[in-house]
Design a protein around this motif. Sequence first.
Motif, mmCIF file in Angstrom:
data_model
loop_
_atom_site.group_PDB
_atom_site.id
_atom_site.type_symbol
_atom_site.label_atom_id
_atom_site.label_comp_id
_atom_site.label_asym_id
_atom_site.label_seq_id
_atom_site.Cartn_x
_atom_site.Cartn_y
_atom_site.Cartn_z
ATOM 1 N N GLY A 133 -14.402 17.173 -15.265
ATOM 2 C CA GLY A 133 -14.128 18.598 -15.160
ATOM 3 C C GLY A 133 -12.734 19.045 -15.562
ATOM 4 N N ILE A 134 -11.952 18.173 -16.195
ATOM 5 C CA ILE A 134 -10.587 18.520 -16.609
ATOM 6 C C ILE A 134 -10.547 18.573 -18.142
ATOM 7 N N ASP A 135 -10.273 19.765 -18.694
ATOM 8 C CA ASP A 135 -10.331 19.904 -20.151
ATOM 9 C C ASP A 135 -8.999 19.567 -20.829
ATOM 10 N N LEU A 136 -8.624 18.302 -20.692
ATOM 11 C CA LEU A 136 -7.432 17.770 -21.354
ATOM 12 C C LEU A 136 -7.842 16.668 -22.317
ATOM 13 N N ARG A 137 -7.086 16.514 -23.404
ATOM 14 C CA ARG A 137 -7.387 15.497 -24.409
ATOM 15 C C ARG A 137 -6.905 14.131 -23.911
ATOM 16 N N ALA A 138 -7.640 13.605 -22.949
ATOM 17 C CA ALA A 138 -7.323 12.305 -22.348
ATOM 18 C C ALA A 138 -8.627 11.550 -22.165
ATOM 19 N N LEU A 139 -8.598 10.262 -22.497
ATOM 20 C CA LEU A 139 -9.772 9.423 -22.305
ATOM 21 C C LEU A 139 -9.328 8.023 -21.956
ATOM 22 N N ILE A 140 -10.251 7.293 -21.349
ATOM 23 C CA ILE A 140 -9.990 5.884 -21.043
ATOM 24 C C ILE A 140 -11.174 5.056 -21.512
ATOM 25 N N ILE A 141 -10.884 3.810 -21.860
ATOM 26 C CA ILE A 141 -11.927 2.852 -22.238
ATOM 27 C C ILE A 141 -11.535 1.505 -21.636
ATOM 28 N N TYR B 55 -2.462 7.749 -30.938
ATOM 29 C CA TYR B 55 -2.573 8.352 -29.606
ATOM 30 C C TYR B 55 -1.283 8.106 -28.834
ATOM 31 N N CYS B 56 -1.177 8.763 -27.699
ATOM 32 C CA CYS B 56 -0.047 8.530 -26.794
ATOM 33 C C CYS B 56 -0.550 7.819 -25.553
ATOM 34 N N ASP B 57 0.319 7.045 -24.938
ATOM 35 C CA ASP B 57 -0.023 6.435 -23.649
ATOM 36 C C ASP B 57 0.352 7.408 -22.533
ATOM 37 N N ARG B 58 0.185 7.001 -21.294
ATOM 38 C CA ARG B 58 0.413 7.887 -20.148
ATOM 39 C C ARG B 58 1.855 8.372 -20.050
ATOM 40 N N ASP B 59 2.777 7.672 -20.695
ATOM 41 C CA ASP B 59 4.187 8.076 -20.650
ATOM 42 C C ASP B 59 4.618 8.852 -21.894
ATOM 43 N N GLY B 60 3.663 9.115 -22.799
ATOM 44 C CA GLY B 60 3.979 9.901 -23.987
ATOM 45 C C GLY B 60 4.435 9.094 -25.183
ATOM 46 N N HIS B 61 4.380 7.754 -25.084
ATOM 47 C CA HIS B 61 4.775 6.908 -26.218
ATOM 48 C C HIS B 61 3.624 6.818 -27.211
ATOM 49 N N LYS B 62 3.965 6.936 -28.505
ATOM 50 C CA LYS B 62 2.937 6.911 -29.557
ATOM 51 C C LYS B 62 2.503 5.482 -29.878
ATOM 52 N N HIS B 63 1.194 5.334 -30.153
ATOM 53 C CA HIS B 63 0.620 4.044 -30.532
ATOM 54 C C HIS B 63 -0.423 4.260 -31.621
ATOM 55 N N THR B 64 -0.751 3.193 -32.305
ATOM 56 C CA THR B 64 -1.850 3.201 -33.270
ATOM 57 C C THR B 64 -2.741 2.017 -32.936
ATOM 58 N N ILE B 65 -4.043 2.240 -32.979
ATOM 59 C CA ILE B 65 -4.996 1.159 -32.738
ATOM 60 C C ILE B 65 -6.041 1.216 -33.840
ATOM 61 N N GLU B 66 -6.531 0.045 -34.191
ATOM 62 C CA GLU B 66 -7.526 -0.061 -35.254
ATOM 63 C C GLU B 66 -8.612 -1.006 -34.766
ATOM 64 N N ASP B 67 -9.875 -0.670 -35.041
ATOM 65 C CA ASP B 67 -10.953 -1.551 -34.608
ATOM 66 C C ASP B 67 -12.183 -1.316 -35.470
ATOM 67 N N ASN C 182 3.117 13.559 -16.855
ATOM 68 C CA ASN C 182 3.728 13.528 -15.522
ATOM 69 C C ASN C 182 2.813 12.857 -14.502
ATOM 70 N N GLY C 183 3.205 12.958 -13.247
ATOM 71 C CA GLY C 183 2.445 12.357 -12.152
ATOM 72 C C GLY C 183 1.019 12.870 -12.068
ATOM 73 N N ALA C 184 0.813 14.154 -12.369
ATOM 74 C CA ALA C 184 -0.544 14.721 -12.315
ATOM 75 C C ALA C 184 -1.437 14.043 -13.353
ATOM 76 N N LEU C 185 -0.895 13.790 -14.543
ATOM 77 C CA LEU C 185 -1.660 13.087 -15.586
ATOM 78 C C LEU C 185 -1.939 11.656 -15.133
ATOM 79 N N HIS C 186 -0.946 10.997 -14.578
ATOM 80 C CA HIS C 186 -1.114 9.612 -14.118
ATOM 81 C C HIS C 186 -2.190 9.537 -13.033
ATOM 82 N N ASP C 187 -2.183 10.515 -12.104
ATOM 83 C CA ASP C 187 -3.210 10.551 -11.053
ATOM 84 C C ASP C 187 -4.588 10.748 -11.660
#
Length: 174
Positions: free
Chosen positions: A52-60, A119-131, A24-29
């Motif tokens: 300080g937010i214990d959610l399974r979210a990360l950015i790179i 993983y999921c993106d900010r809208d909850g859509h599933k993706h796969t990434i390989e590197d 939701n908007g809180a996650l997007h913020d």
Amino acid sequence: MVREIVVYPDKRLKLISKEVESFNGALHDLLDDMYETMRARNGVGLAAIQVGIDLRALIINIPLEDTDGEHDQPKENTLEMINPVIIEKDGSEKFQEGCLSIPGIYEEVERAKHVKVEYCDRDGHKHTIEDNDFLAIAIQHEMDHLDGKVFIEKLSYMKRKKFEKEWKRRLKEA
């Protein structure tokens, strides 16, 4: 909004982050703030627990070098990973890592060379990434934060003791 970074040995860095259930908007913020915070601190990745937010979210966002040799991290290049899970990993590689939660410390860490992550993106859509490059290292580093681990825990006993001594000295001087 730039948020404060949680710095080692803050106990929050030991928390195992919870699955994100509301895209939701809180996650997007939160994700937008994480981007601003990471940029302000010249980082390449940030896990939600580091603000300080214990959610399974990360950015790179791996900086791109432009024609003038300047490094840029356009927001549209930010990889946002929600509830990431490594489904494949192999190989081994040593890489010098640093962390916004342990500023000024850089150490060689051994990690899998190749990862495949769902993983999921900010809208909850599933993706796969390989590197099998720097991105694989960054993903593993940030995912460790989601499980309450920091990179210095991967150091040998002697290197870890040396780090702890140096870190305590720095904290006293601060």
